[in-house]
Scaffold this motif. Structure first.
Motif, PDB file in Angstrom:
ATOM      1  N   GLU A1052       0.840  -1.187  -0.055  1.00 14.18           N
ATOM      2  CA  GLU A1052      -0.138  -0.016  -0.011  1.00 14.18           C
ATOM      3  C   GLU A1052       1.089   1.160   0.033  1.00 14.18           C
ATOM      4  N   LEU A1053       1.935   1.269   0.557  1.00 13.47           N
ATOM      5  CA  LEU A1053       2.705   2.342   0.878  1.00 13.47           C
ATOM      6  C   LEU A1053       3.472   2.394  -0.521  1.00 13.47           C
ATOM      7  N   THR A1054       3.778   1.450  -1.214  1.00 12.86           N
ATOM      8  CA  THR A1054       4.207   1.682  -2.573  1.00 12.86           C
ATOM      9  C   THR A1054       3.244   2.567  -3.517  1.00 12.86           C
ATOM     10  N   ARG A1055       2.211   1.776  -3.478  1.00 15.46           N
ATOM     11  CA  ARG A1055       0.967   2.501  -4.353  1.00 15.46           C
ATOM     12  C   ARG A1055       0.719   3.857  -4.184  1.00 15.46           C
ATOM     13  N   VAL A1056       1.093   4.247  -2.796  1.00 12.57           N
ATOM     14  CA  VAL A1056       0.784   5.711  -2.517  1.00 12.57           C
ATOM     15  C   VAL A1056       2.057   6.435  -2.557  1.00 12.57           C
ATOM     16  N   ASN A1057       3.129   6.093  -2.925  1.00 14.10           N
ATOM     17  CA  ASN A1057       4.523   6.754  -3.215  1.00 14.10           C
ATOM     18  C   ASN A1057       5.102   7.234  -1.847  1.00 14.10           C
ATOM     19  N   GLU A1068     -10.711   2.249   6.999  1.00 13.99           N
ATOM     20  CA  GLU A1068     -10.916   1.200   8.041  1.00 13.99           C
ATOM     21  C   GLU A1068     -10.287  -0.002   8.349  1.00 13.99           C
ATOM     22  N   GLN A1069     -10.249  -0.880   6.912  1.00 11.71           N
ATOM     23  CA  GLN A1069      -9.693  -2.073   6.910  1.00 11.71           C
ATOM     24  C   GLN A1069      -8.177  -2.008   7.092  1.00 11.71           C
ATOM     25  N   PHE A1070      -7.506  -0.967   6.457  1.00 18.71           N
ATOM     26  CA  PHE A1070      -6.186  -0.539   6.450  1.00 18.71           C
ATOM     27  C   PHE A1070      -5.668  -0.139   7.953  1.00 18.71           C
ATOM     28  N   ASN A1071      -6.514   0.311   8.567  1.00 18.57           N
ATOM     29  CA  ASN A1071      -6.308   0.660   9.978  1.00 18.57           C
ATOM     30  C   ASN A1071      -6.299  -0.461  10.653  1.00 18.57           C
ATOM     31  N   TYR A1072      -7.114  -1.491  10.550  1.00 20.97           N
ATOM     32  CA  TYR A1072      -6.981  -2.822  11.333  1.00 20.97           C
ATOM     33  C   TYR A1072      -5.622  -3.429  10.998  1.00 20.97           C
ATOM     34  N   VAL A1141       6.226   0.394   9.675  1.00 22.78           N
ATOM     35  CA  VAL A1141       5.819   1.137  10.960  1.00 22.78           C
ATOM     36  C   VAL A1141       5.017   2.480  10.523  1.00 22.78           C
ATOM     37  N   LEU A1142       3.958   2.478  10.811  1.00 34.71           N
ATOM     38  CA  LEU A1142       3.122   3.657  10.480  1.00 34.71           C
ATOM     39  C   LEU A1142       2.316   4.389  11.661  1.00 34.71           C
TER      40      LEU A1142
END
Length: 1476
Positions: A1052-1057, A1068-1072, A1141-1142
């Motif tokens: 996902e980080l790669t997708r959002v650069n 919500e799902q990514f927060n989980y 780590v986010l």
């Protein structure tokens, strides 16, 4: 001993015809003929060509005959002589009264003084004085020949048989010594002696005397030189040096052994140099004889230094034996005679290097022989003498222990501290503080005692009382790290020394009686129980010591009572193989029965707990490995049980139930405690298993009671206006229950009816439901070997619940109920959740697929119900309190606490969701629409950081729940599809399980537990080691999930650069996904933070835990690696997760995990592992994390109190052990950027999480690391530039000063002043010597240093003036201490300059009082004087400085009295500022 003379008449001695002349015995009245007259009358008749000796004999034949005649007389005035003297030498001895042939020693007719006088008289009265000396010398030379009969007699002690004396005594002085006492004989005798020494020393073999007991001649000859060391020192040394170079190996050792006696002190250095030349090999040099001699020589500083290096080389070469080492250390301690700081520092460094090297090499060897004990006690005996004799050495050892780096503190230093206390008990408190501070900072752990046991067992045993006193004080320490250290130390010492086991038990019993500290009592009781489990036989032998504890039971809390009764009952009823204590059995039985019949609630609960522990101890009698087929065993009643302890336990159960039958809470507590103690696992060596007959009886009894009270098949009805129905029935006929009757599938748990219409009997109360089922499942697992097949219908059976809960508009319907109805509904669902939790926990460990599917399905329903309850609680009455799930504490008391907490929580929740309160039953569709609309907003507000709110108090899951993670498929969905339910774990299920595991680990590892659940009895708290062991297979599954989650995050980080503020990262799902990832990291961090990893009994588990975290294909290779190597690999493995780590909380957990792995890797010494590089990587990681911008789950910038706590931890990790260069770079960077903080809501560019409000966190870290690094470097041996350290520190303080001036933050002012004060005190104590060394060599450099220091002190002056003018009491409190310190510094600098004739360069004057902006502060004189003299307005000085950092108490002189006039006004010449 003296010998009495034999008064009998002596027989005549035979005369050898070959050597003597036979002469008739003359009368006793024969007159003496002088030598002089005899020789004068016959000398001219002898031819001159005749040899001198023969001529002497010819001339004196008549005299000799007369003399020989006299020797046969009975008179004791003349010595007996058995033969004629061979030469003048012998004749002189005979004339002096010496018997030559009596035994193995010369017999003197008088004392030595008289002998010397006679010898002198003979020579002085003889003619041809010079010739007589030569004749005597020739005879002496012959007598000293190795083959001579007289040589040993001349060199050994004499027998004195004086006339008129009753006793004969042995003299230690030799005849040769008598010769040396005559001045004109001395030189000749010395020459002869030195020649013979050379002859004997260079002989091919060891030459001995010709006597009955022959002795080596060389030591005897060397001994004669001891009286000539001053008068003939040059001659003796020159000859000895030549002899030594050509002597044999044995002769060299003889010379070395006598060197102290025969060489003058001024020659000792040259002799040691001679030894160094002759013995290039250190092993040859440090022969035991040489070591003894060197210890007694007077050596110069230069020689001592050379010798120290040779000793260090030998001691660390591997050739030095344990027997030799004590004497080498004694030789090293001779350096103390120099009594200088440098010599003592070198000595301490050498000692530490020797001991550390030897024990690193010999870490696996533990010699317990008597020789090892003797050498160890001798070794430390020498060290103790050194500490007693040298105050400088004592103080240096004390300071060294305080400033040693963490990794340099070893078991040797621990022993030295014990020696220091023994030598001077007055310093025991200071030394305890050193240990306490090091333990708090985790510089060492309890493993150091394992090292002490391995290397210094005997010396530790000698000082065990000192250590016990220290540990006794540490047990009382509030800091948990210190108290845990003492607790673990007691456990280790209990196993090591049998002799102190009773003393340890007595001290712990003393602590249990300490009413002032409940925490201390709890810890002492837990330690006693731990000792009983690990050393059962030893504690059993001391059972009678525990009887007085029963008198203290009434003062204990319920949690403490459980631990105490666990200990007492299992000692009273031990393993049948061990001897029981009948007296303790009677006392325990009497106490619990009295408690049960007591009407006081707390005492009755104590009785319940005591009975449960007593039942468990009585019933554990099975110690054979035979598996009983308990499913066929049936026991109708108690009377059918076989006689024994099992039957006693059953009777006690019946007695207890009858005593508490009227109280539902007491019954619930009884079943809960019973289930927990029966479910505990014991080692085969520490406890037996439960009696199978007893288990069969108990299992049947509780099963019938549960089925009667809680299982129903009735048709649900409407009660109190709430319609009920069967819901959530997931049972179905499958392979696991194909033989089950179909009507069993229609049963249900009657929760709602029991809440709304409770029965009269206490045993039918809803409170008993979960505890009783917990007891049922534990007994079934015991009876059927962990199988719950016979009761698996209870897992998925229906539950009687209100009908409205499943409706979409359930919130609107709930709002229409009355307050009492709402409370009842919430109680129903709280009990439902608790029932589902206990049933899921019970079946989680069952492996058959159908049961596992139902468990997962039930888990999904549990999570769904908990989520639907959240909005109900937001609408609940403010006085609603969740029903209790644990019954140890008083339910009413806990309910009141929950009410107080619940009201506040409800107020907060209602404030966020303000909705119209629609009361009554007149409901329309519009009303439903109004109510349902806002519910969605409440539902979507998911707290990803905290799973449960303050009002959500549910029953904790049992430890078996962790088995759901084993071999279970996982899918990255937070809402599972219908076909995935029961087959997969989703994100919601994974979060639920991880949260539960984390809470349990926090309680087991850190002791952190929910206050409302603090007294509950859980397995992970009773035996944390078992819980940690059970977690290992689960951790492997968690590691797989961690990899999956990290891949999803990276994708996902790669997708959002890698734009961390992108809104897609906060769905919500990514927060989980982020939450589960953080929980996985947190779980590993807690797992490796367990304090017991240092215990050797956990070494195998630790090793397995480390290598199994890596890919399975590498297990075989990694299994051969050591723990430090595996810790390094695991450190590198987790370090790579930094990019995933986010959240800030996860970042801190990752840092904690890496620190724990560093600590675990340091448990064993392995020089090949890059510990320094790993520490540097950890600091680099913290730096990266601090330079990132952190966001909350709601996509807003992270801030607040918890955020600052996390940032503070990262700051400490980032700055820990940073070098002065890195500190300087960081300060330069901050000075350039910090001005931006004065703009509102602006943050630092390089540290985007720090604004002006929380900038003091970073500033405090900079101040602390500066002081810590300075105090750490002070104790390091610095031979180079001593001023450089202080110059760099002052430069750094000026950097801090620039930041303080640029960012006017009040907290920064206080931090800067506090740490500046510490710096100035350290400068006074340790830095003045550096200034003294530079004042003459480089005065310009000293001037620059003082100018830089002056910038700091002037700002401190302005800060104090400013604070006093605005009445800032936080800073004013520091002024008195700061004033004294700066005054002392000023006068010390002035004295230093005056001592070096530079006083003209120093100027003191009044400073103008200014504020921080440089403006003058005008203070009226009158008001100022009153303020100055009012001591009450000034708070006390700061006393938070750690005395072990500043060292000994500083004698700070102050001139405040002498410089103040008697009238109270201030002198015009005073250099003190008015604000000071």
């Amino acid at each position: 001993m003296f010998k009495f003379k034999n008064r009998k008449k002596k027989a005549l001695n035979t005369i050898d015809e070959n050597t003597t002349i036979k002469v008739p015995r003359l009368a006793e009245s024969t007159t003496n003929v002088s030598i002089e007259s005899s020789s004068a009358g016959s000398e001219e008749n002898i031819p001159a060509s005749q040899e001198h000796t023969q001529r002497f004999l010819s001339q004196h034949s008549a005299i000799l005959a007369a003399t020989l005649g006299r020797t046969q007389s009975s008179s004791r005035n003349i010595p007996n002589l058995s033969r004629q003297p061979n030469n003048f030498f012998e004749l002189v001895l005979i004339r002096a009264g010496v018997q030559l042939d009596q035994g193995d020693s010369l017999v003197l007719a008088c004392d030595h003084v008289s002998i010397v006088s006679k010898l002198r008289e003979i020579f002085m009265s003889a003619s041809s004085y010079t010739d007589k000396l030569e004749t005597f010398k020739t005879g002496l030379n012959a007598a000293m020949a190795p083959k001579s009969k007289l040589v040993q007699k001349l060199l050994t002690g004499c027998t004195v048989d004086a006339a008129g004396e009753e006793q004969i005594y042995q003299s230690q002085n030799s005849m040769f010594m008598n010769f040396l006492m005559i001045d004109f004989l001395r030189d000749a005798c010395v020459e002869v002696l030195l020649n013979k020494i050379e002859e004997v020393a260079t002989a091919d073999r060891v030459l001995t005397g010709r006597a009955a007991i022959s002795m080596p001649l060389l030591p005897l000859m060397l001994t004669q030189l001891r009286y000539l060391t001053v008068s003939h020192k040059v001659q003796i040394y020159s000859r000895i040096e030549g002899v030594f170079n050509r002597a044999t190996k044995t002769a060299k050792l003889d010379i070395i052994a006598n060197a102290e006696l025969i060489l003058d002190a001024s020659m000792h250095d040259e002799f040691v140099e001679l030894l160094n030349i002759n013995y290039s090999n250190t092993e040859d040099l440090f022969h035991m004889t040489t070591v003894h001699t060197l210890s007694n020589l007077s050596l110069s500083d230069r020689t001592q230094a050379k010798l120290r290096l040779r000793i260090l080389e030998f001691a660390t070469s591997g050739n030095c034996s344990d027997t030799t080492l004590p004497h080498l250390v004694r030789l090293l301690l001779n350096i103390l005679k120099m009594d200088t700081d440098d010599s003592v520092r070198d000595l301490i460094g050498s000692l530490r290097e020797i001991f550390n090297w030897r024990h690193t090499i010999k870490s696996g060897k533990n010699s317990a022989t008597e020789d090892n004990r003797k050498s160890q006690l001798e070794l430390f005996g020498f060290l103790e003498l050194g500490l007693i004799r040298s105050k400088r050495f004592y103080q240096a050892c004390q300071r060294s222990a305080g400033v040693l780096p963490a990794d340099a503190f070893t078991s040797f230093d621990m022993i030295v501290l014990l020696l220091l206390i023994k030598v001077n008990e007055d310093n025991s408190l200071y030394i305890e503080n050193i240990l306490r501070r090091r333990i708090k900072l985790e510089h060492f752990t309890v493993s150091i005692l394992e090292e002490v046991k391995l290397h210094y067992r005997h010396i530790l045993e000698q000082h065990i009382s000192t250590l016990m006193n220290i540990l006794h004080d540490f047990m009382r320490e509030k800091n948990r790290t210190v108290s845990d250290f003492a607790r673990s130390s007691y456990s280790i010492l209990f196993r090591i020394f049998d002799s102190i086991q009773k003393n340890i038990l007595k001290k712990l019993l003393e602590l249990t009686c300490d009413k002032s500290s409940p925490h201390l009592t709890t810890m002492a009781l837990e330690l006693l129980r731990e000792l009983q489990r690990k050393s059962t036989k030893d504690v059993q032998n001391c059972a009678a010591l525990l009887i007085p504890m029963l008198d203290r039971i009434s003062d204990l809390t319920l949690t403490q009572t459980r631990v105490a009764m666990d200990l007492l009952c299992h000692v009273a009823f031990p393993d049948p193989k061990l001897p029981a204590c009948g007296q303790l059995q009677e006392q325990v039985d009497m106490v619990v029965k009295k408690q049960l019949i007591n009407s006081t609630d707390i005492i009755k609960r104590q009785g319940i707990i005591g009975c449960v522990q007593l039942i468990d101890a009585m019933a554990r009698i099975e110690n054979d490995a035979v598996e009983h087929n308990d499913s066929q065993t049936s026991v109708e009643n108690v009377d059918s049980l076989p006689d024994g302890r099992g039957k006693m336990a059953a009777n006690l159960i019946i007695r207890t139930e009858s005593s508490i039958a009227n109280s539902a809470e007491s019954l619930a507590l009884f079943y809960e405690e019973l289930a927990t103690v029966f479910n505990q696992r014991y080692d085969e060596t520490s406890a037996c298993d439960l009696d199978h007959h007893f288990i069969a009886w108990a299992c049947d009894i509780v099963t019938i009671r549960f089925q009667t009270s809680f299982v129903t098949e009735d048709i649900p009805e409407t009660i109190k206006g709430i319609k009920l129905e069967y819901q959530m029935n997931i049972n179905e006929l499958d392979d696991s229950n194909v033989n089950t009757e179909s009507d069993v599938l229609s049963i249900g748990i009657n929760i709602s009816k029991l809440v709304l219409s409770p029965k009269a009997k206490a045993c039918d109360s809803i409170y008993v439901l979960a505890p009783l089922f917990n007891c049922v499942r534990v007994l079934y697992k015991h009876r059927h070997h962990d199988s719950l097949e016979n009761i698996n219908a209870l897992l998925g059976c229906a539950i009687v619940l209100p009908t409205f809960f499943e409706a979409d508009n359930y919130l609107a319907i709930f709002d229409n109920f009355a307050t009492d109805q709402q409370k009842d509904i919430l109680s129903i669902y709280f009990h439902t959740v608790n029932w589902m939790r206990v049933s899921i926990s019970a079946f989680a460990s069952q492996r058959d697929p159908p049961t596992r599917r139902r468990v997962l399905a039930r888990l999904g329903e549990l999570i769904r119900i908990e989520q639907r309850i959240k909005p109900l609680l937001a609408r609940a009455p403010s006085d609603f309190v969740a029903p209790p799930y644990q019954f140890l504490t008083n339910a009413k008391h806990s309910a009141m606490n929950q009410k107080r907490q619940g009201a506040k929580a409800a107020a907060r929740l209602n404030a966020t969701a303000t909705e119209p309160d629609l009361t009554g039953n007149q409901t329309t569709i519009a009303d439903f629409t109004i109510k349902v609309g806002p519910c969605k907003s409440i539902k979507t507000k998911i707290d990803f950081e905290q799973m449960y709110g303050p009002r959500e108090k549910y029953r904790p899951m049992e430890v078996e729940i962790i088995m759901l993670l084993v071999e279970q498929k996982f899918v990255l969905n937070h809402q599972l599809e219908k076909d995935q339910v029961g087959e997969f774990l989703g994100l919601l299920e994974l979060r639920f399980l991880l949260e539960d595991m984390v809470l349990k680990l926090e309680a087991a590892v850190l002791g952190q537990q929910d206050s409302s659940d603090a007294d509950s009895f859980r397995l992970h708290l009773a035996k944390p080691e078992d819980f940690i062991c059970d977690l290992l297979p689960c951790l492997l599954e968690v590691n797989k999930h961690l990899i999956t989650l990290a891949e999803a995050i990276d994708k996902e980080l790669t997708r959002v650069n890698h734009v961390y503020s992108n809104l897609d990262l906060f769905k919500e799902q990514f927060n989980y996904v982020k939450t589960c990832f953080g929980l996985c990291i947190r779980l590993f961090a807690l797992y490796f933070a367990w304090s017991e990893w240092g215990d050797k009994s956990q070494a195998e588990l630790l090793h397995k835990s480390l290598y199994k975290l890596h890919p399975k294909e590498q297990w075989k290779r990694y299994e051969q690696k050591t723990v430090p190597q595996l810790a390094t690999l695991t450190f590198e493995y987790f370090l790579k997760y930094e990019k995933s780590v986010l959240s800030l909380s996860t970042a801190v957990q990752l840092h904690r995990l890496l620190c724990s792995l560093l600590k675990v890797g340091s448990l064993e010494i392995d020089a090949s592992q890059p510990r320094f590089q790993q520490a540097e990587d950890s600091r680099t990681l913290c730096g990266k994390l601090l330079r990132r911008k952190w966001f909350h789950y709601s996509a807003t910038l992270d801030k607040g109190g918890q955020c600052n706590i996390y940032l503070d931890e990262l700051v400490k990790g980032f700055l820990k052990k940073s070098t002065s260069e890195s500190q300087s770079e960081l300060l330069s960077e901050l000075v350039k950027q910090c001005s931006i903080l004065n703009t509102k809501d602006k943050a630092l560019n390089s540290f985007p999480n720090f604004k002006k409000a929380n900038f003091p966190l970073l500033f405090r870290g900079l101040c602390e690391v500066l002081i810590h690094s300075l105090s750490g470097q002070i104790g390091v041996d610095s031979r180079g530039d001593k001023l450089k350290l202080w110059e760099s520190t002052v430069d750094l303080f000026n950097g801090l000063l620039s930041i303080v001036q640029l960012v006017e933050q009040p907290r920064n002012f206080g931090l800067f002043l506090k740490h500046s004060l510490l710096f100035l005190k350290l400068l006074l104590q340790h830095g003045m010597t550096a200034l003294e060394s530079i004042v003459r060599d480089d005065p310009e450099r000293l001037t620059r240093f003082l100018h830089e220091l002056q910038k700091v002190t002037r700002f401190l002056h302005q800060l104090c003036c400013h604070s006093k003018s605005i009445k800032n009491t936080a800073i004013i409190s520091y002024i008195p201490s700061l004033r004294e310190t700066i005054e002392t510094l000023v006068f010390r600098v002035k004295a230093l300059l005056a001592a070096n004739n530079c006083h003209s360069a120093f100027h003191m004057g009044n400073m103008i009082n200014r504020d921080l902006h440089g403006d003058s502060i005008i203070t009226p004189v009158g008001s100022f004087v009153g303020e100055e003299n009012s001591d009450e307005e000034i708070p006390a000085d700061d006393t938070s400085v750690d005395e072990t950092v500043l060292g000994d108490v500083m004698a700070i002189t102050t001139t405040s009295v002498s410089t103040r006039p008697s009238d109270g006004s201030r002198s015009k010449s005073s250099s003190r500022s008015k604000c000071f």
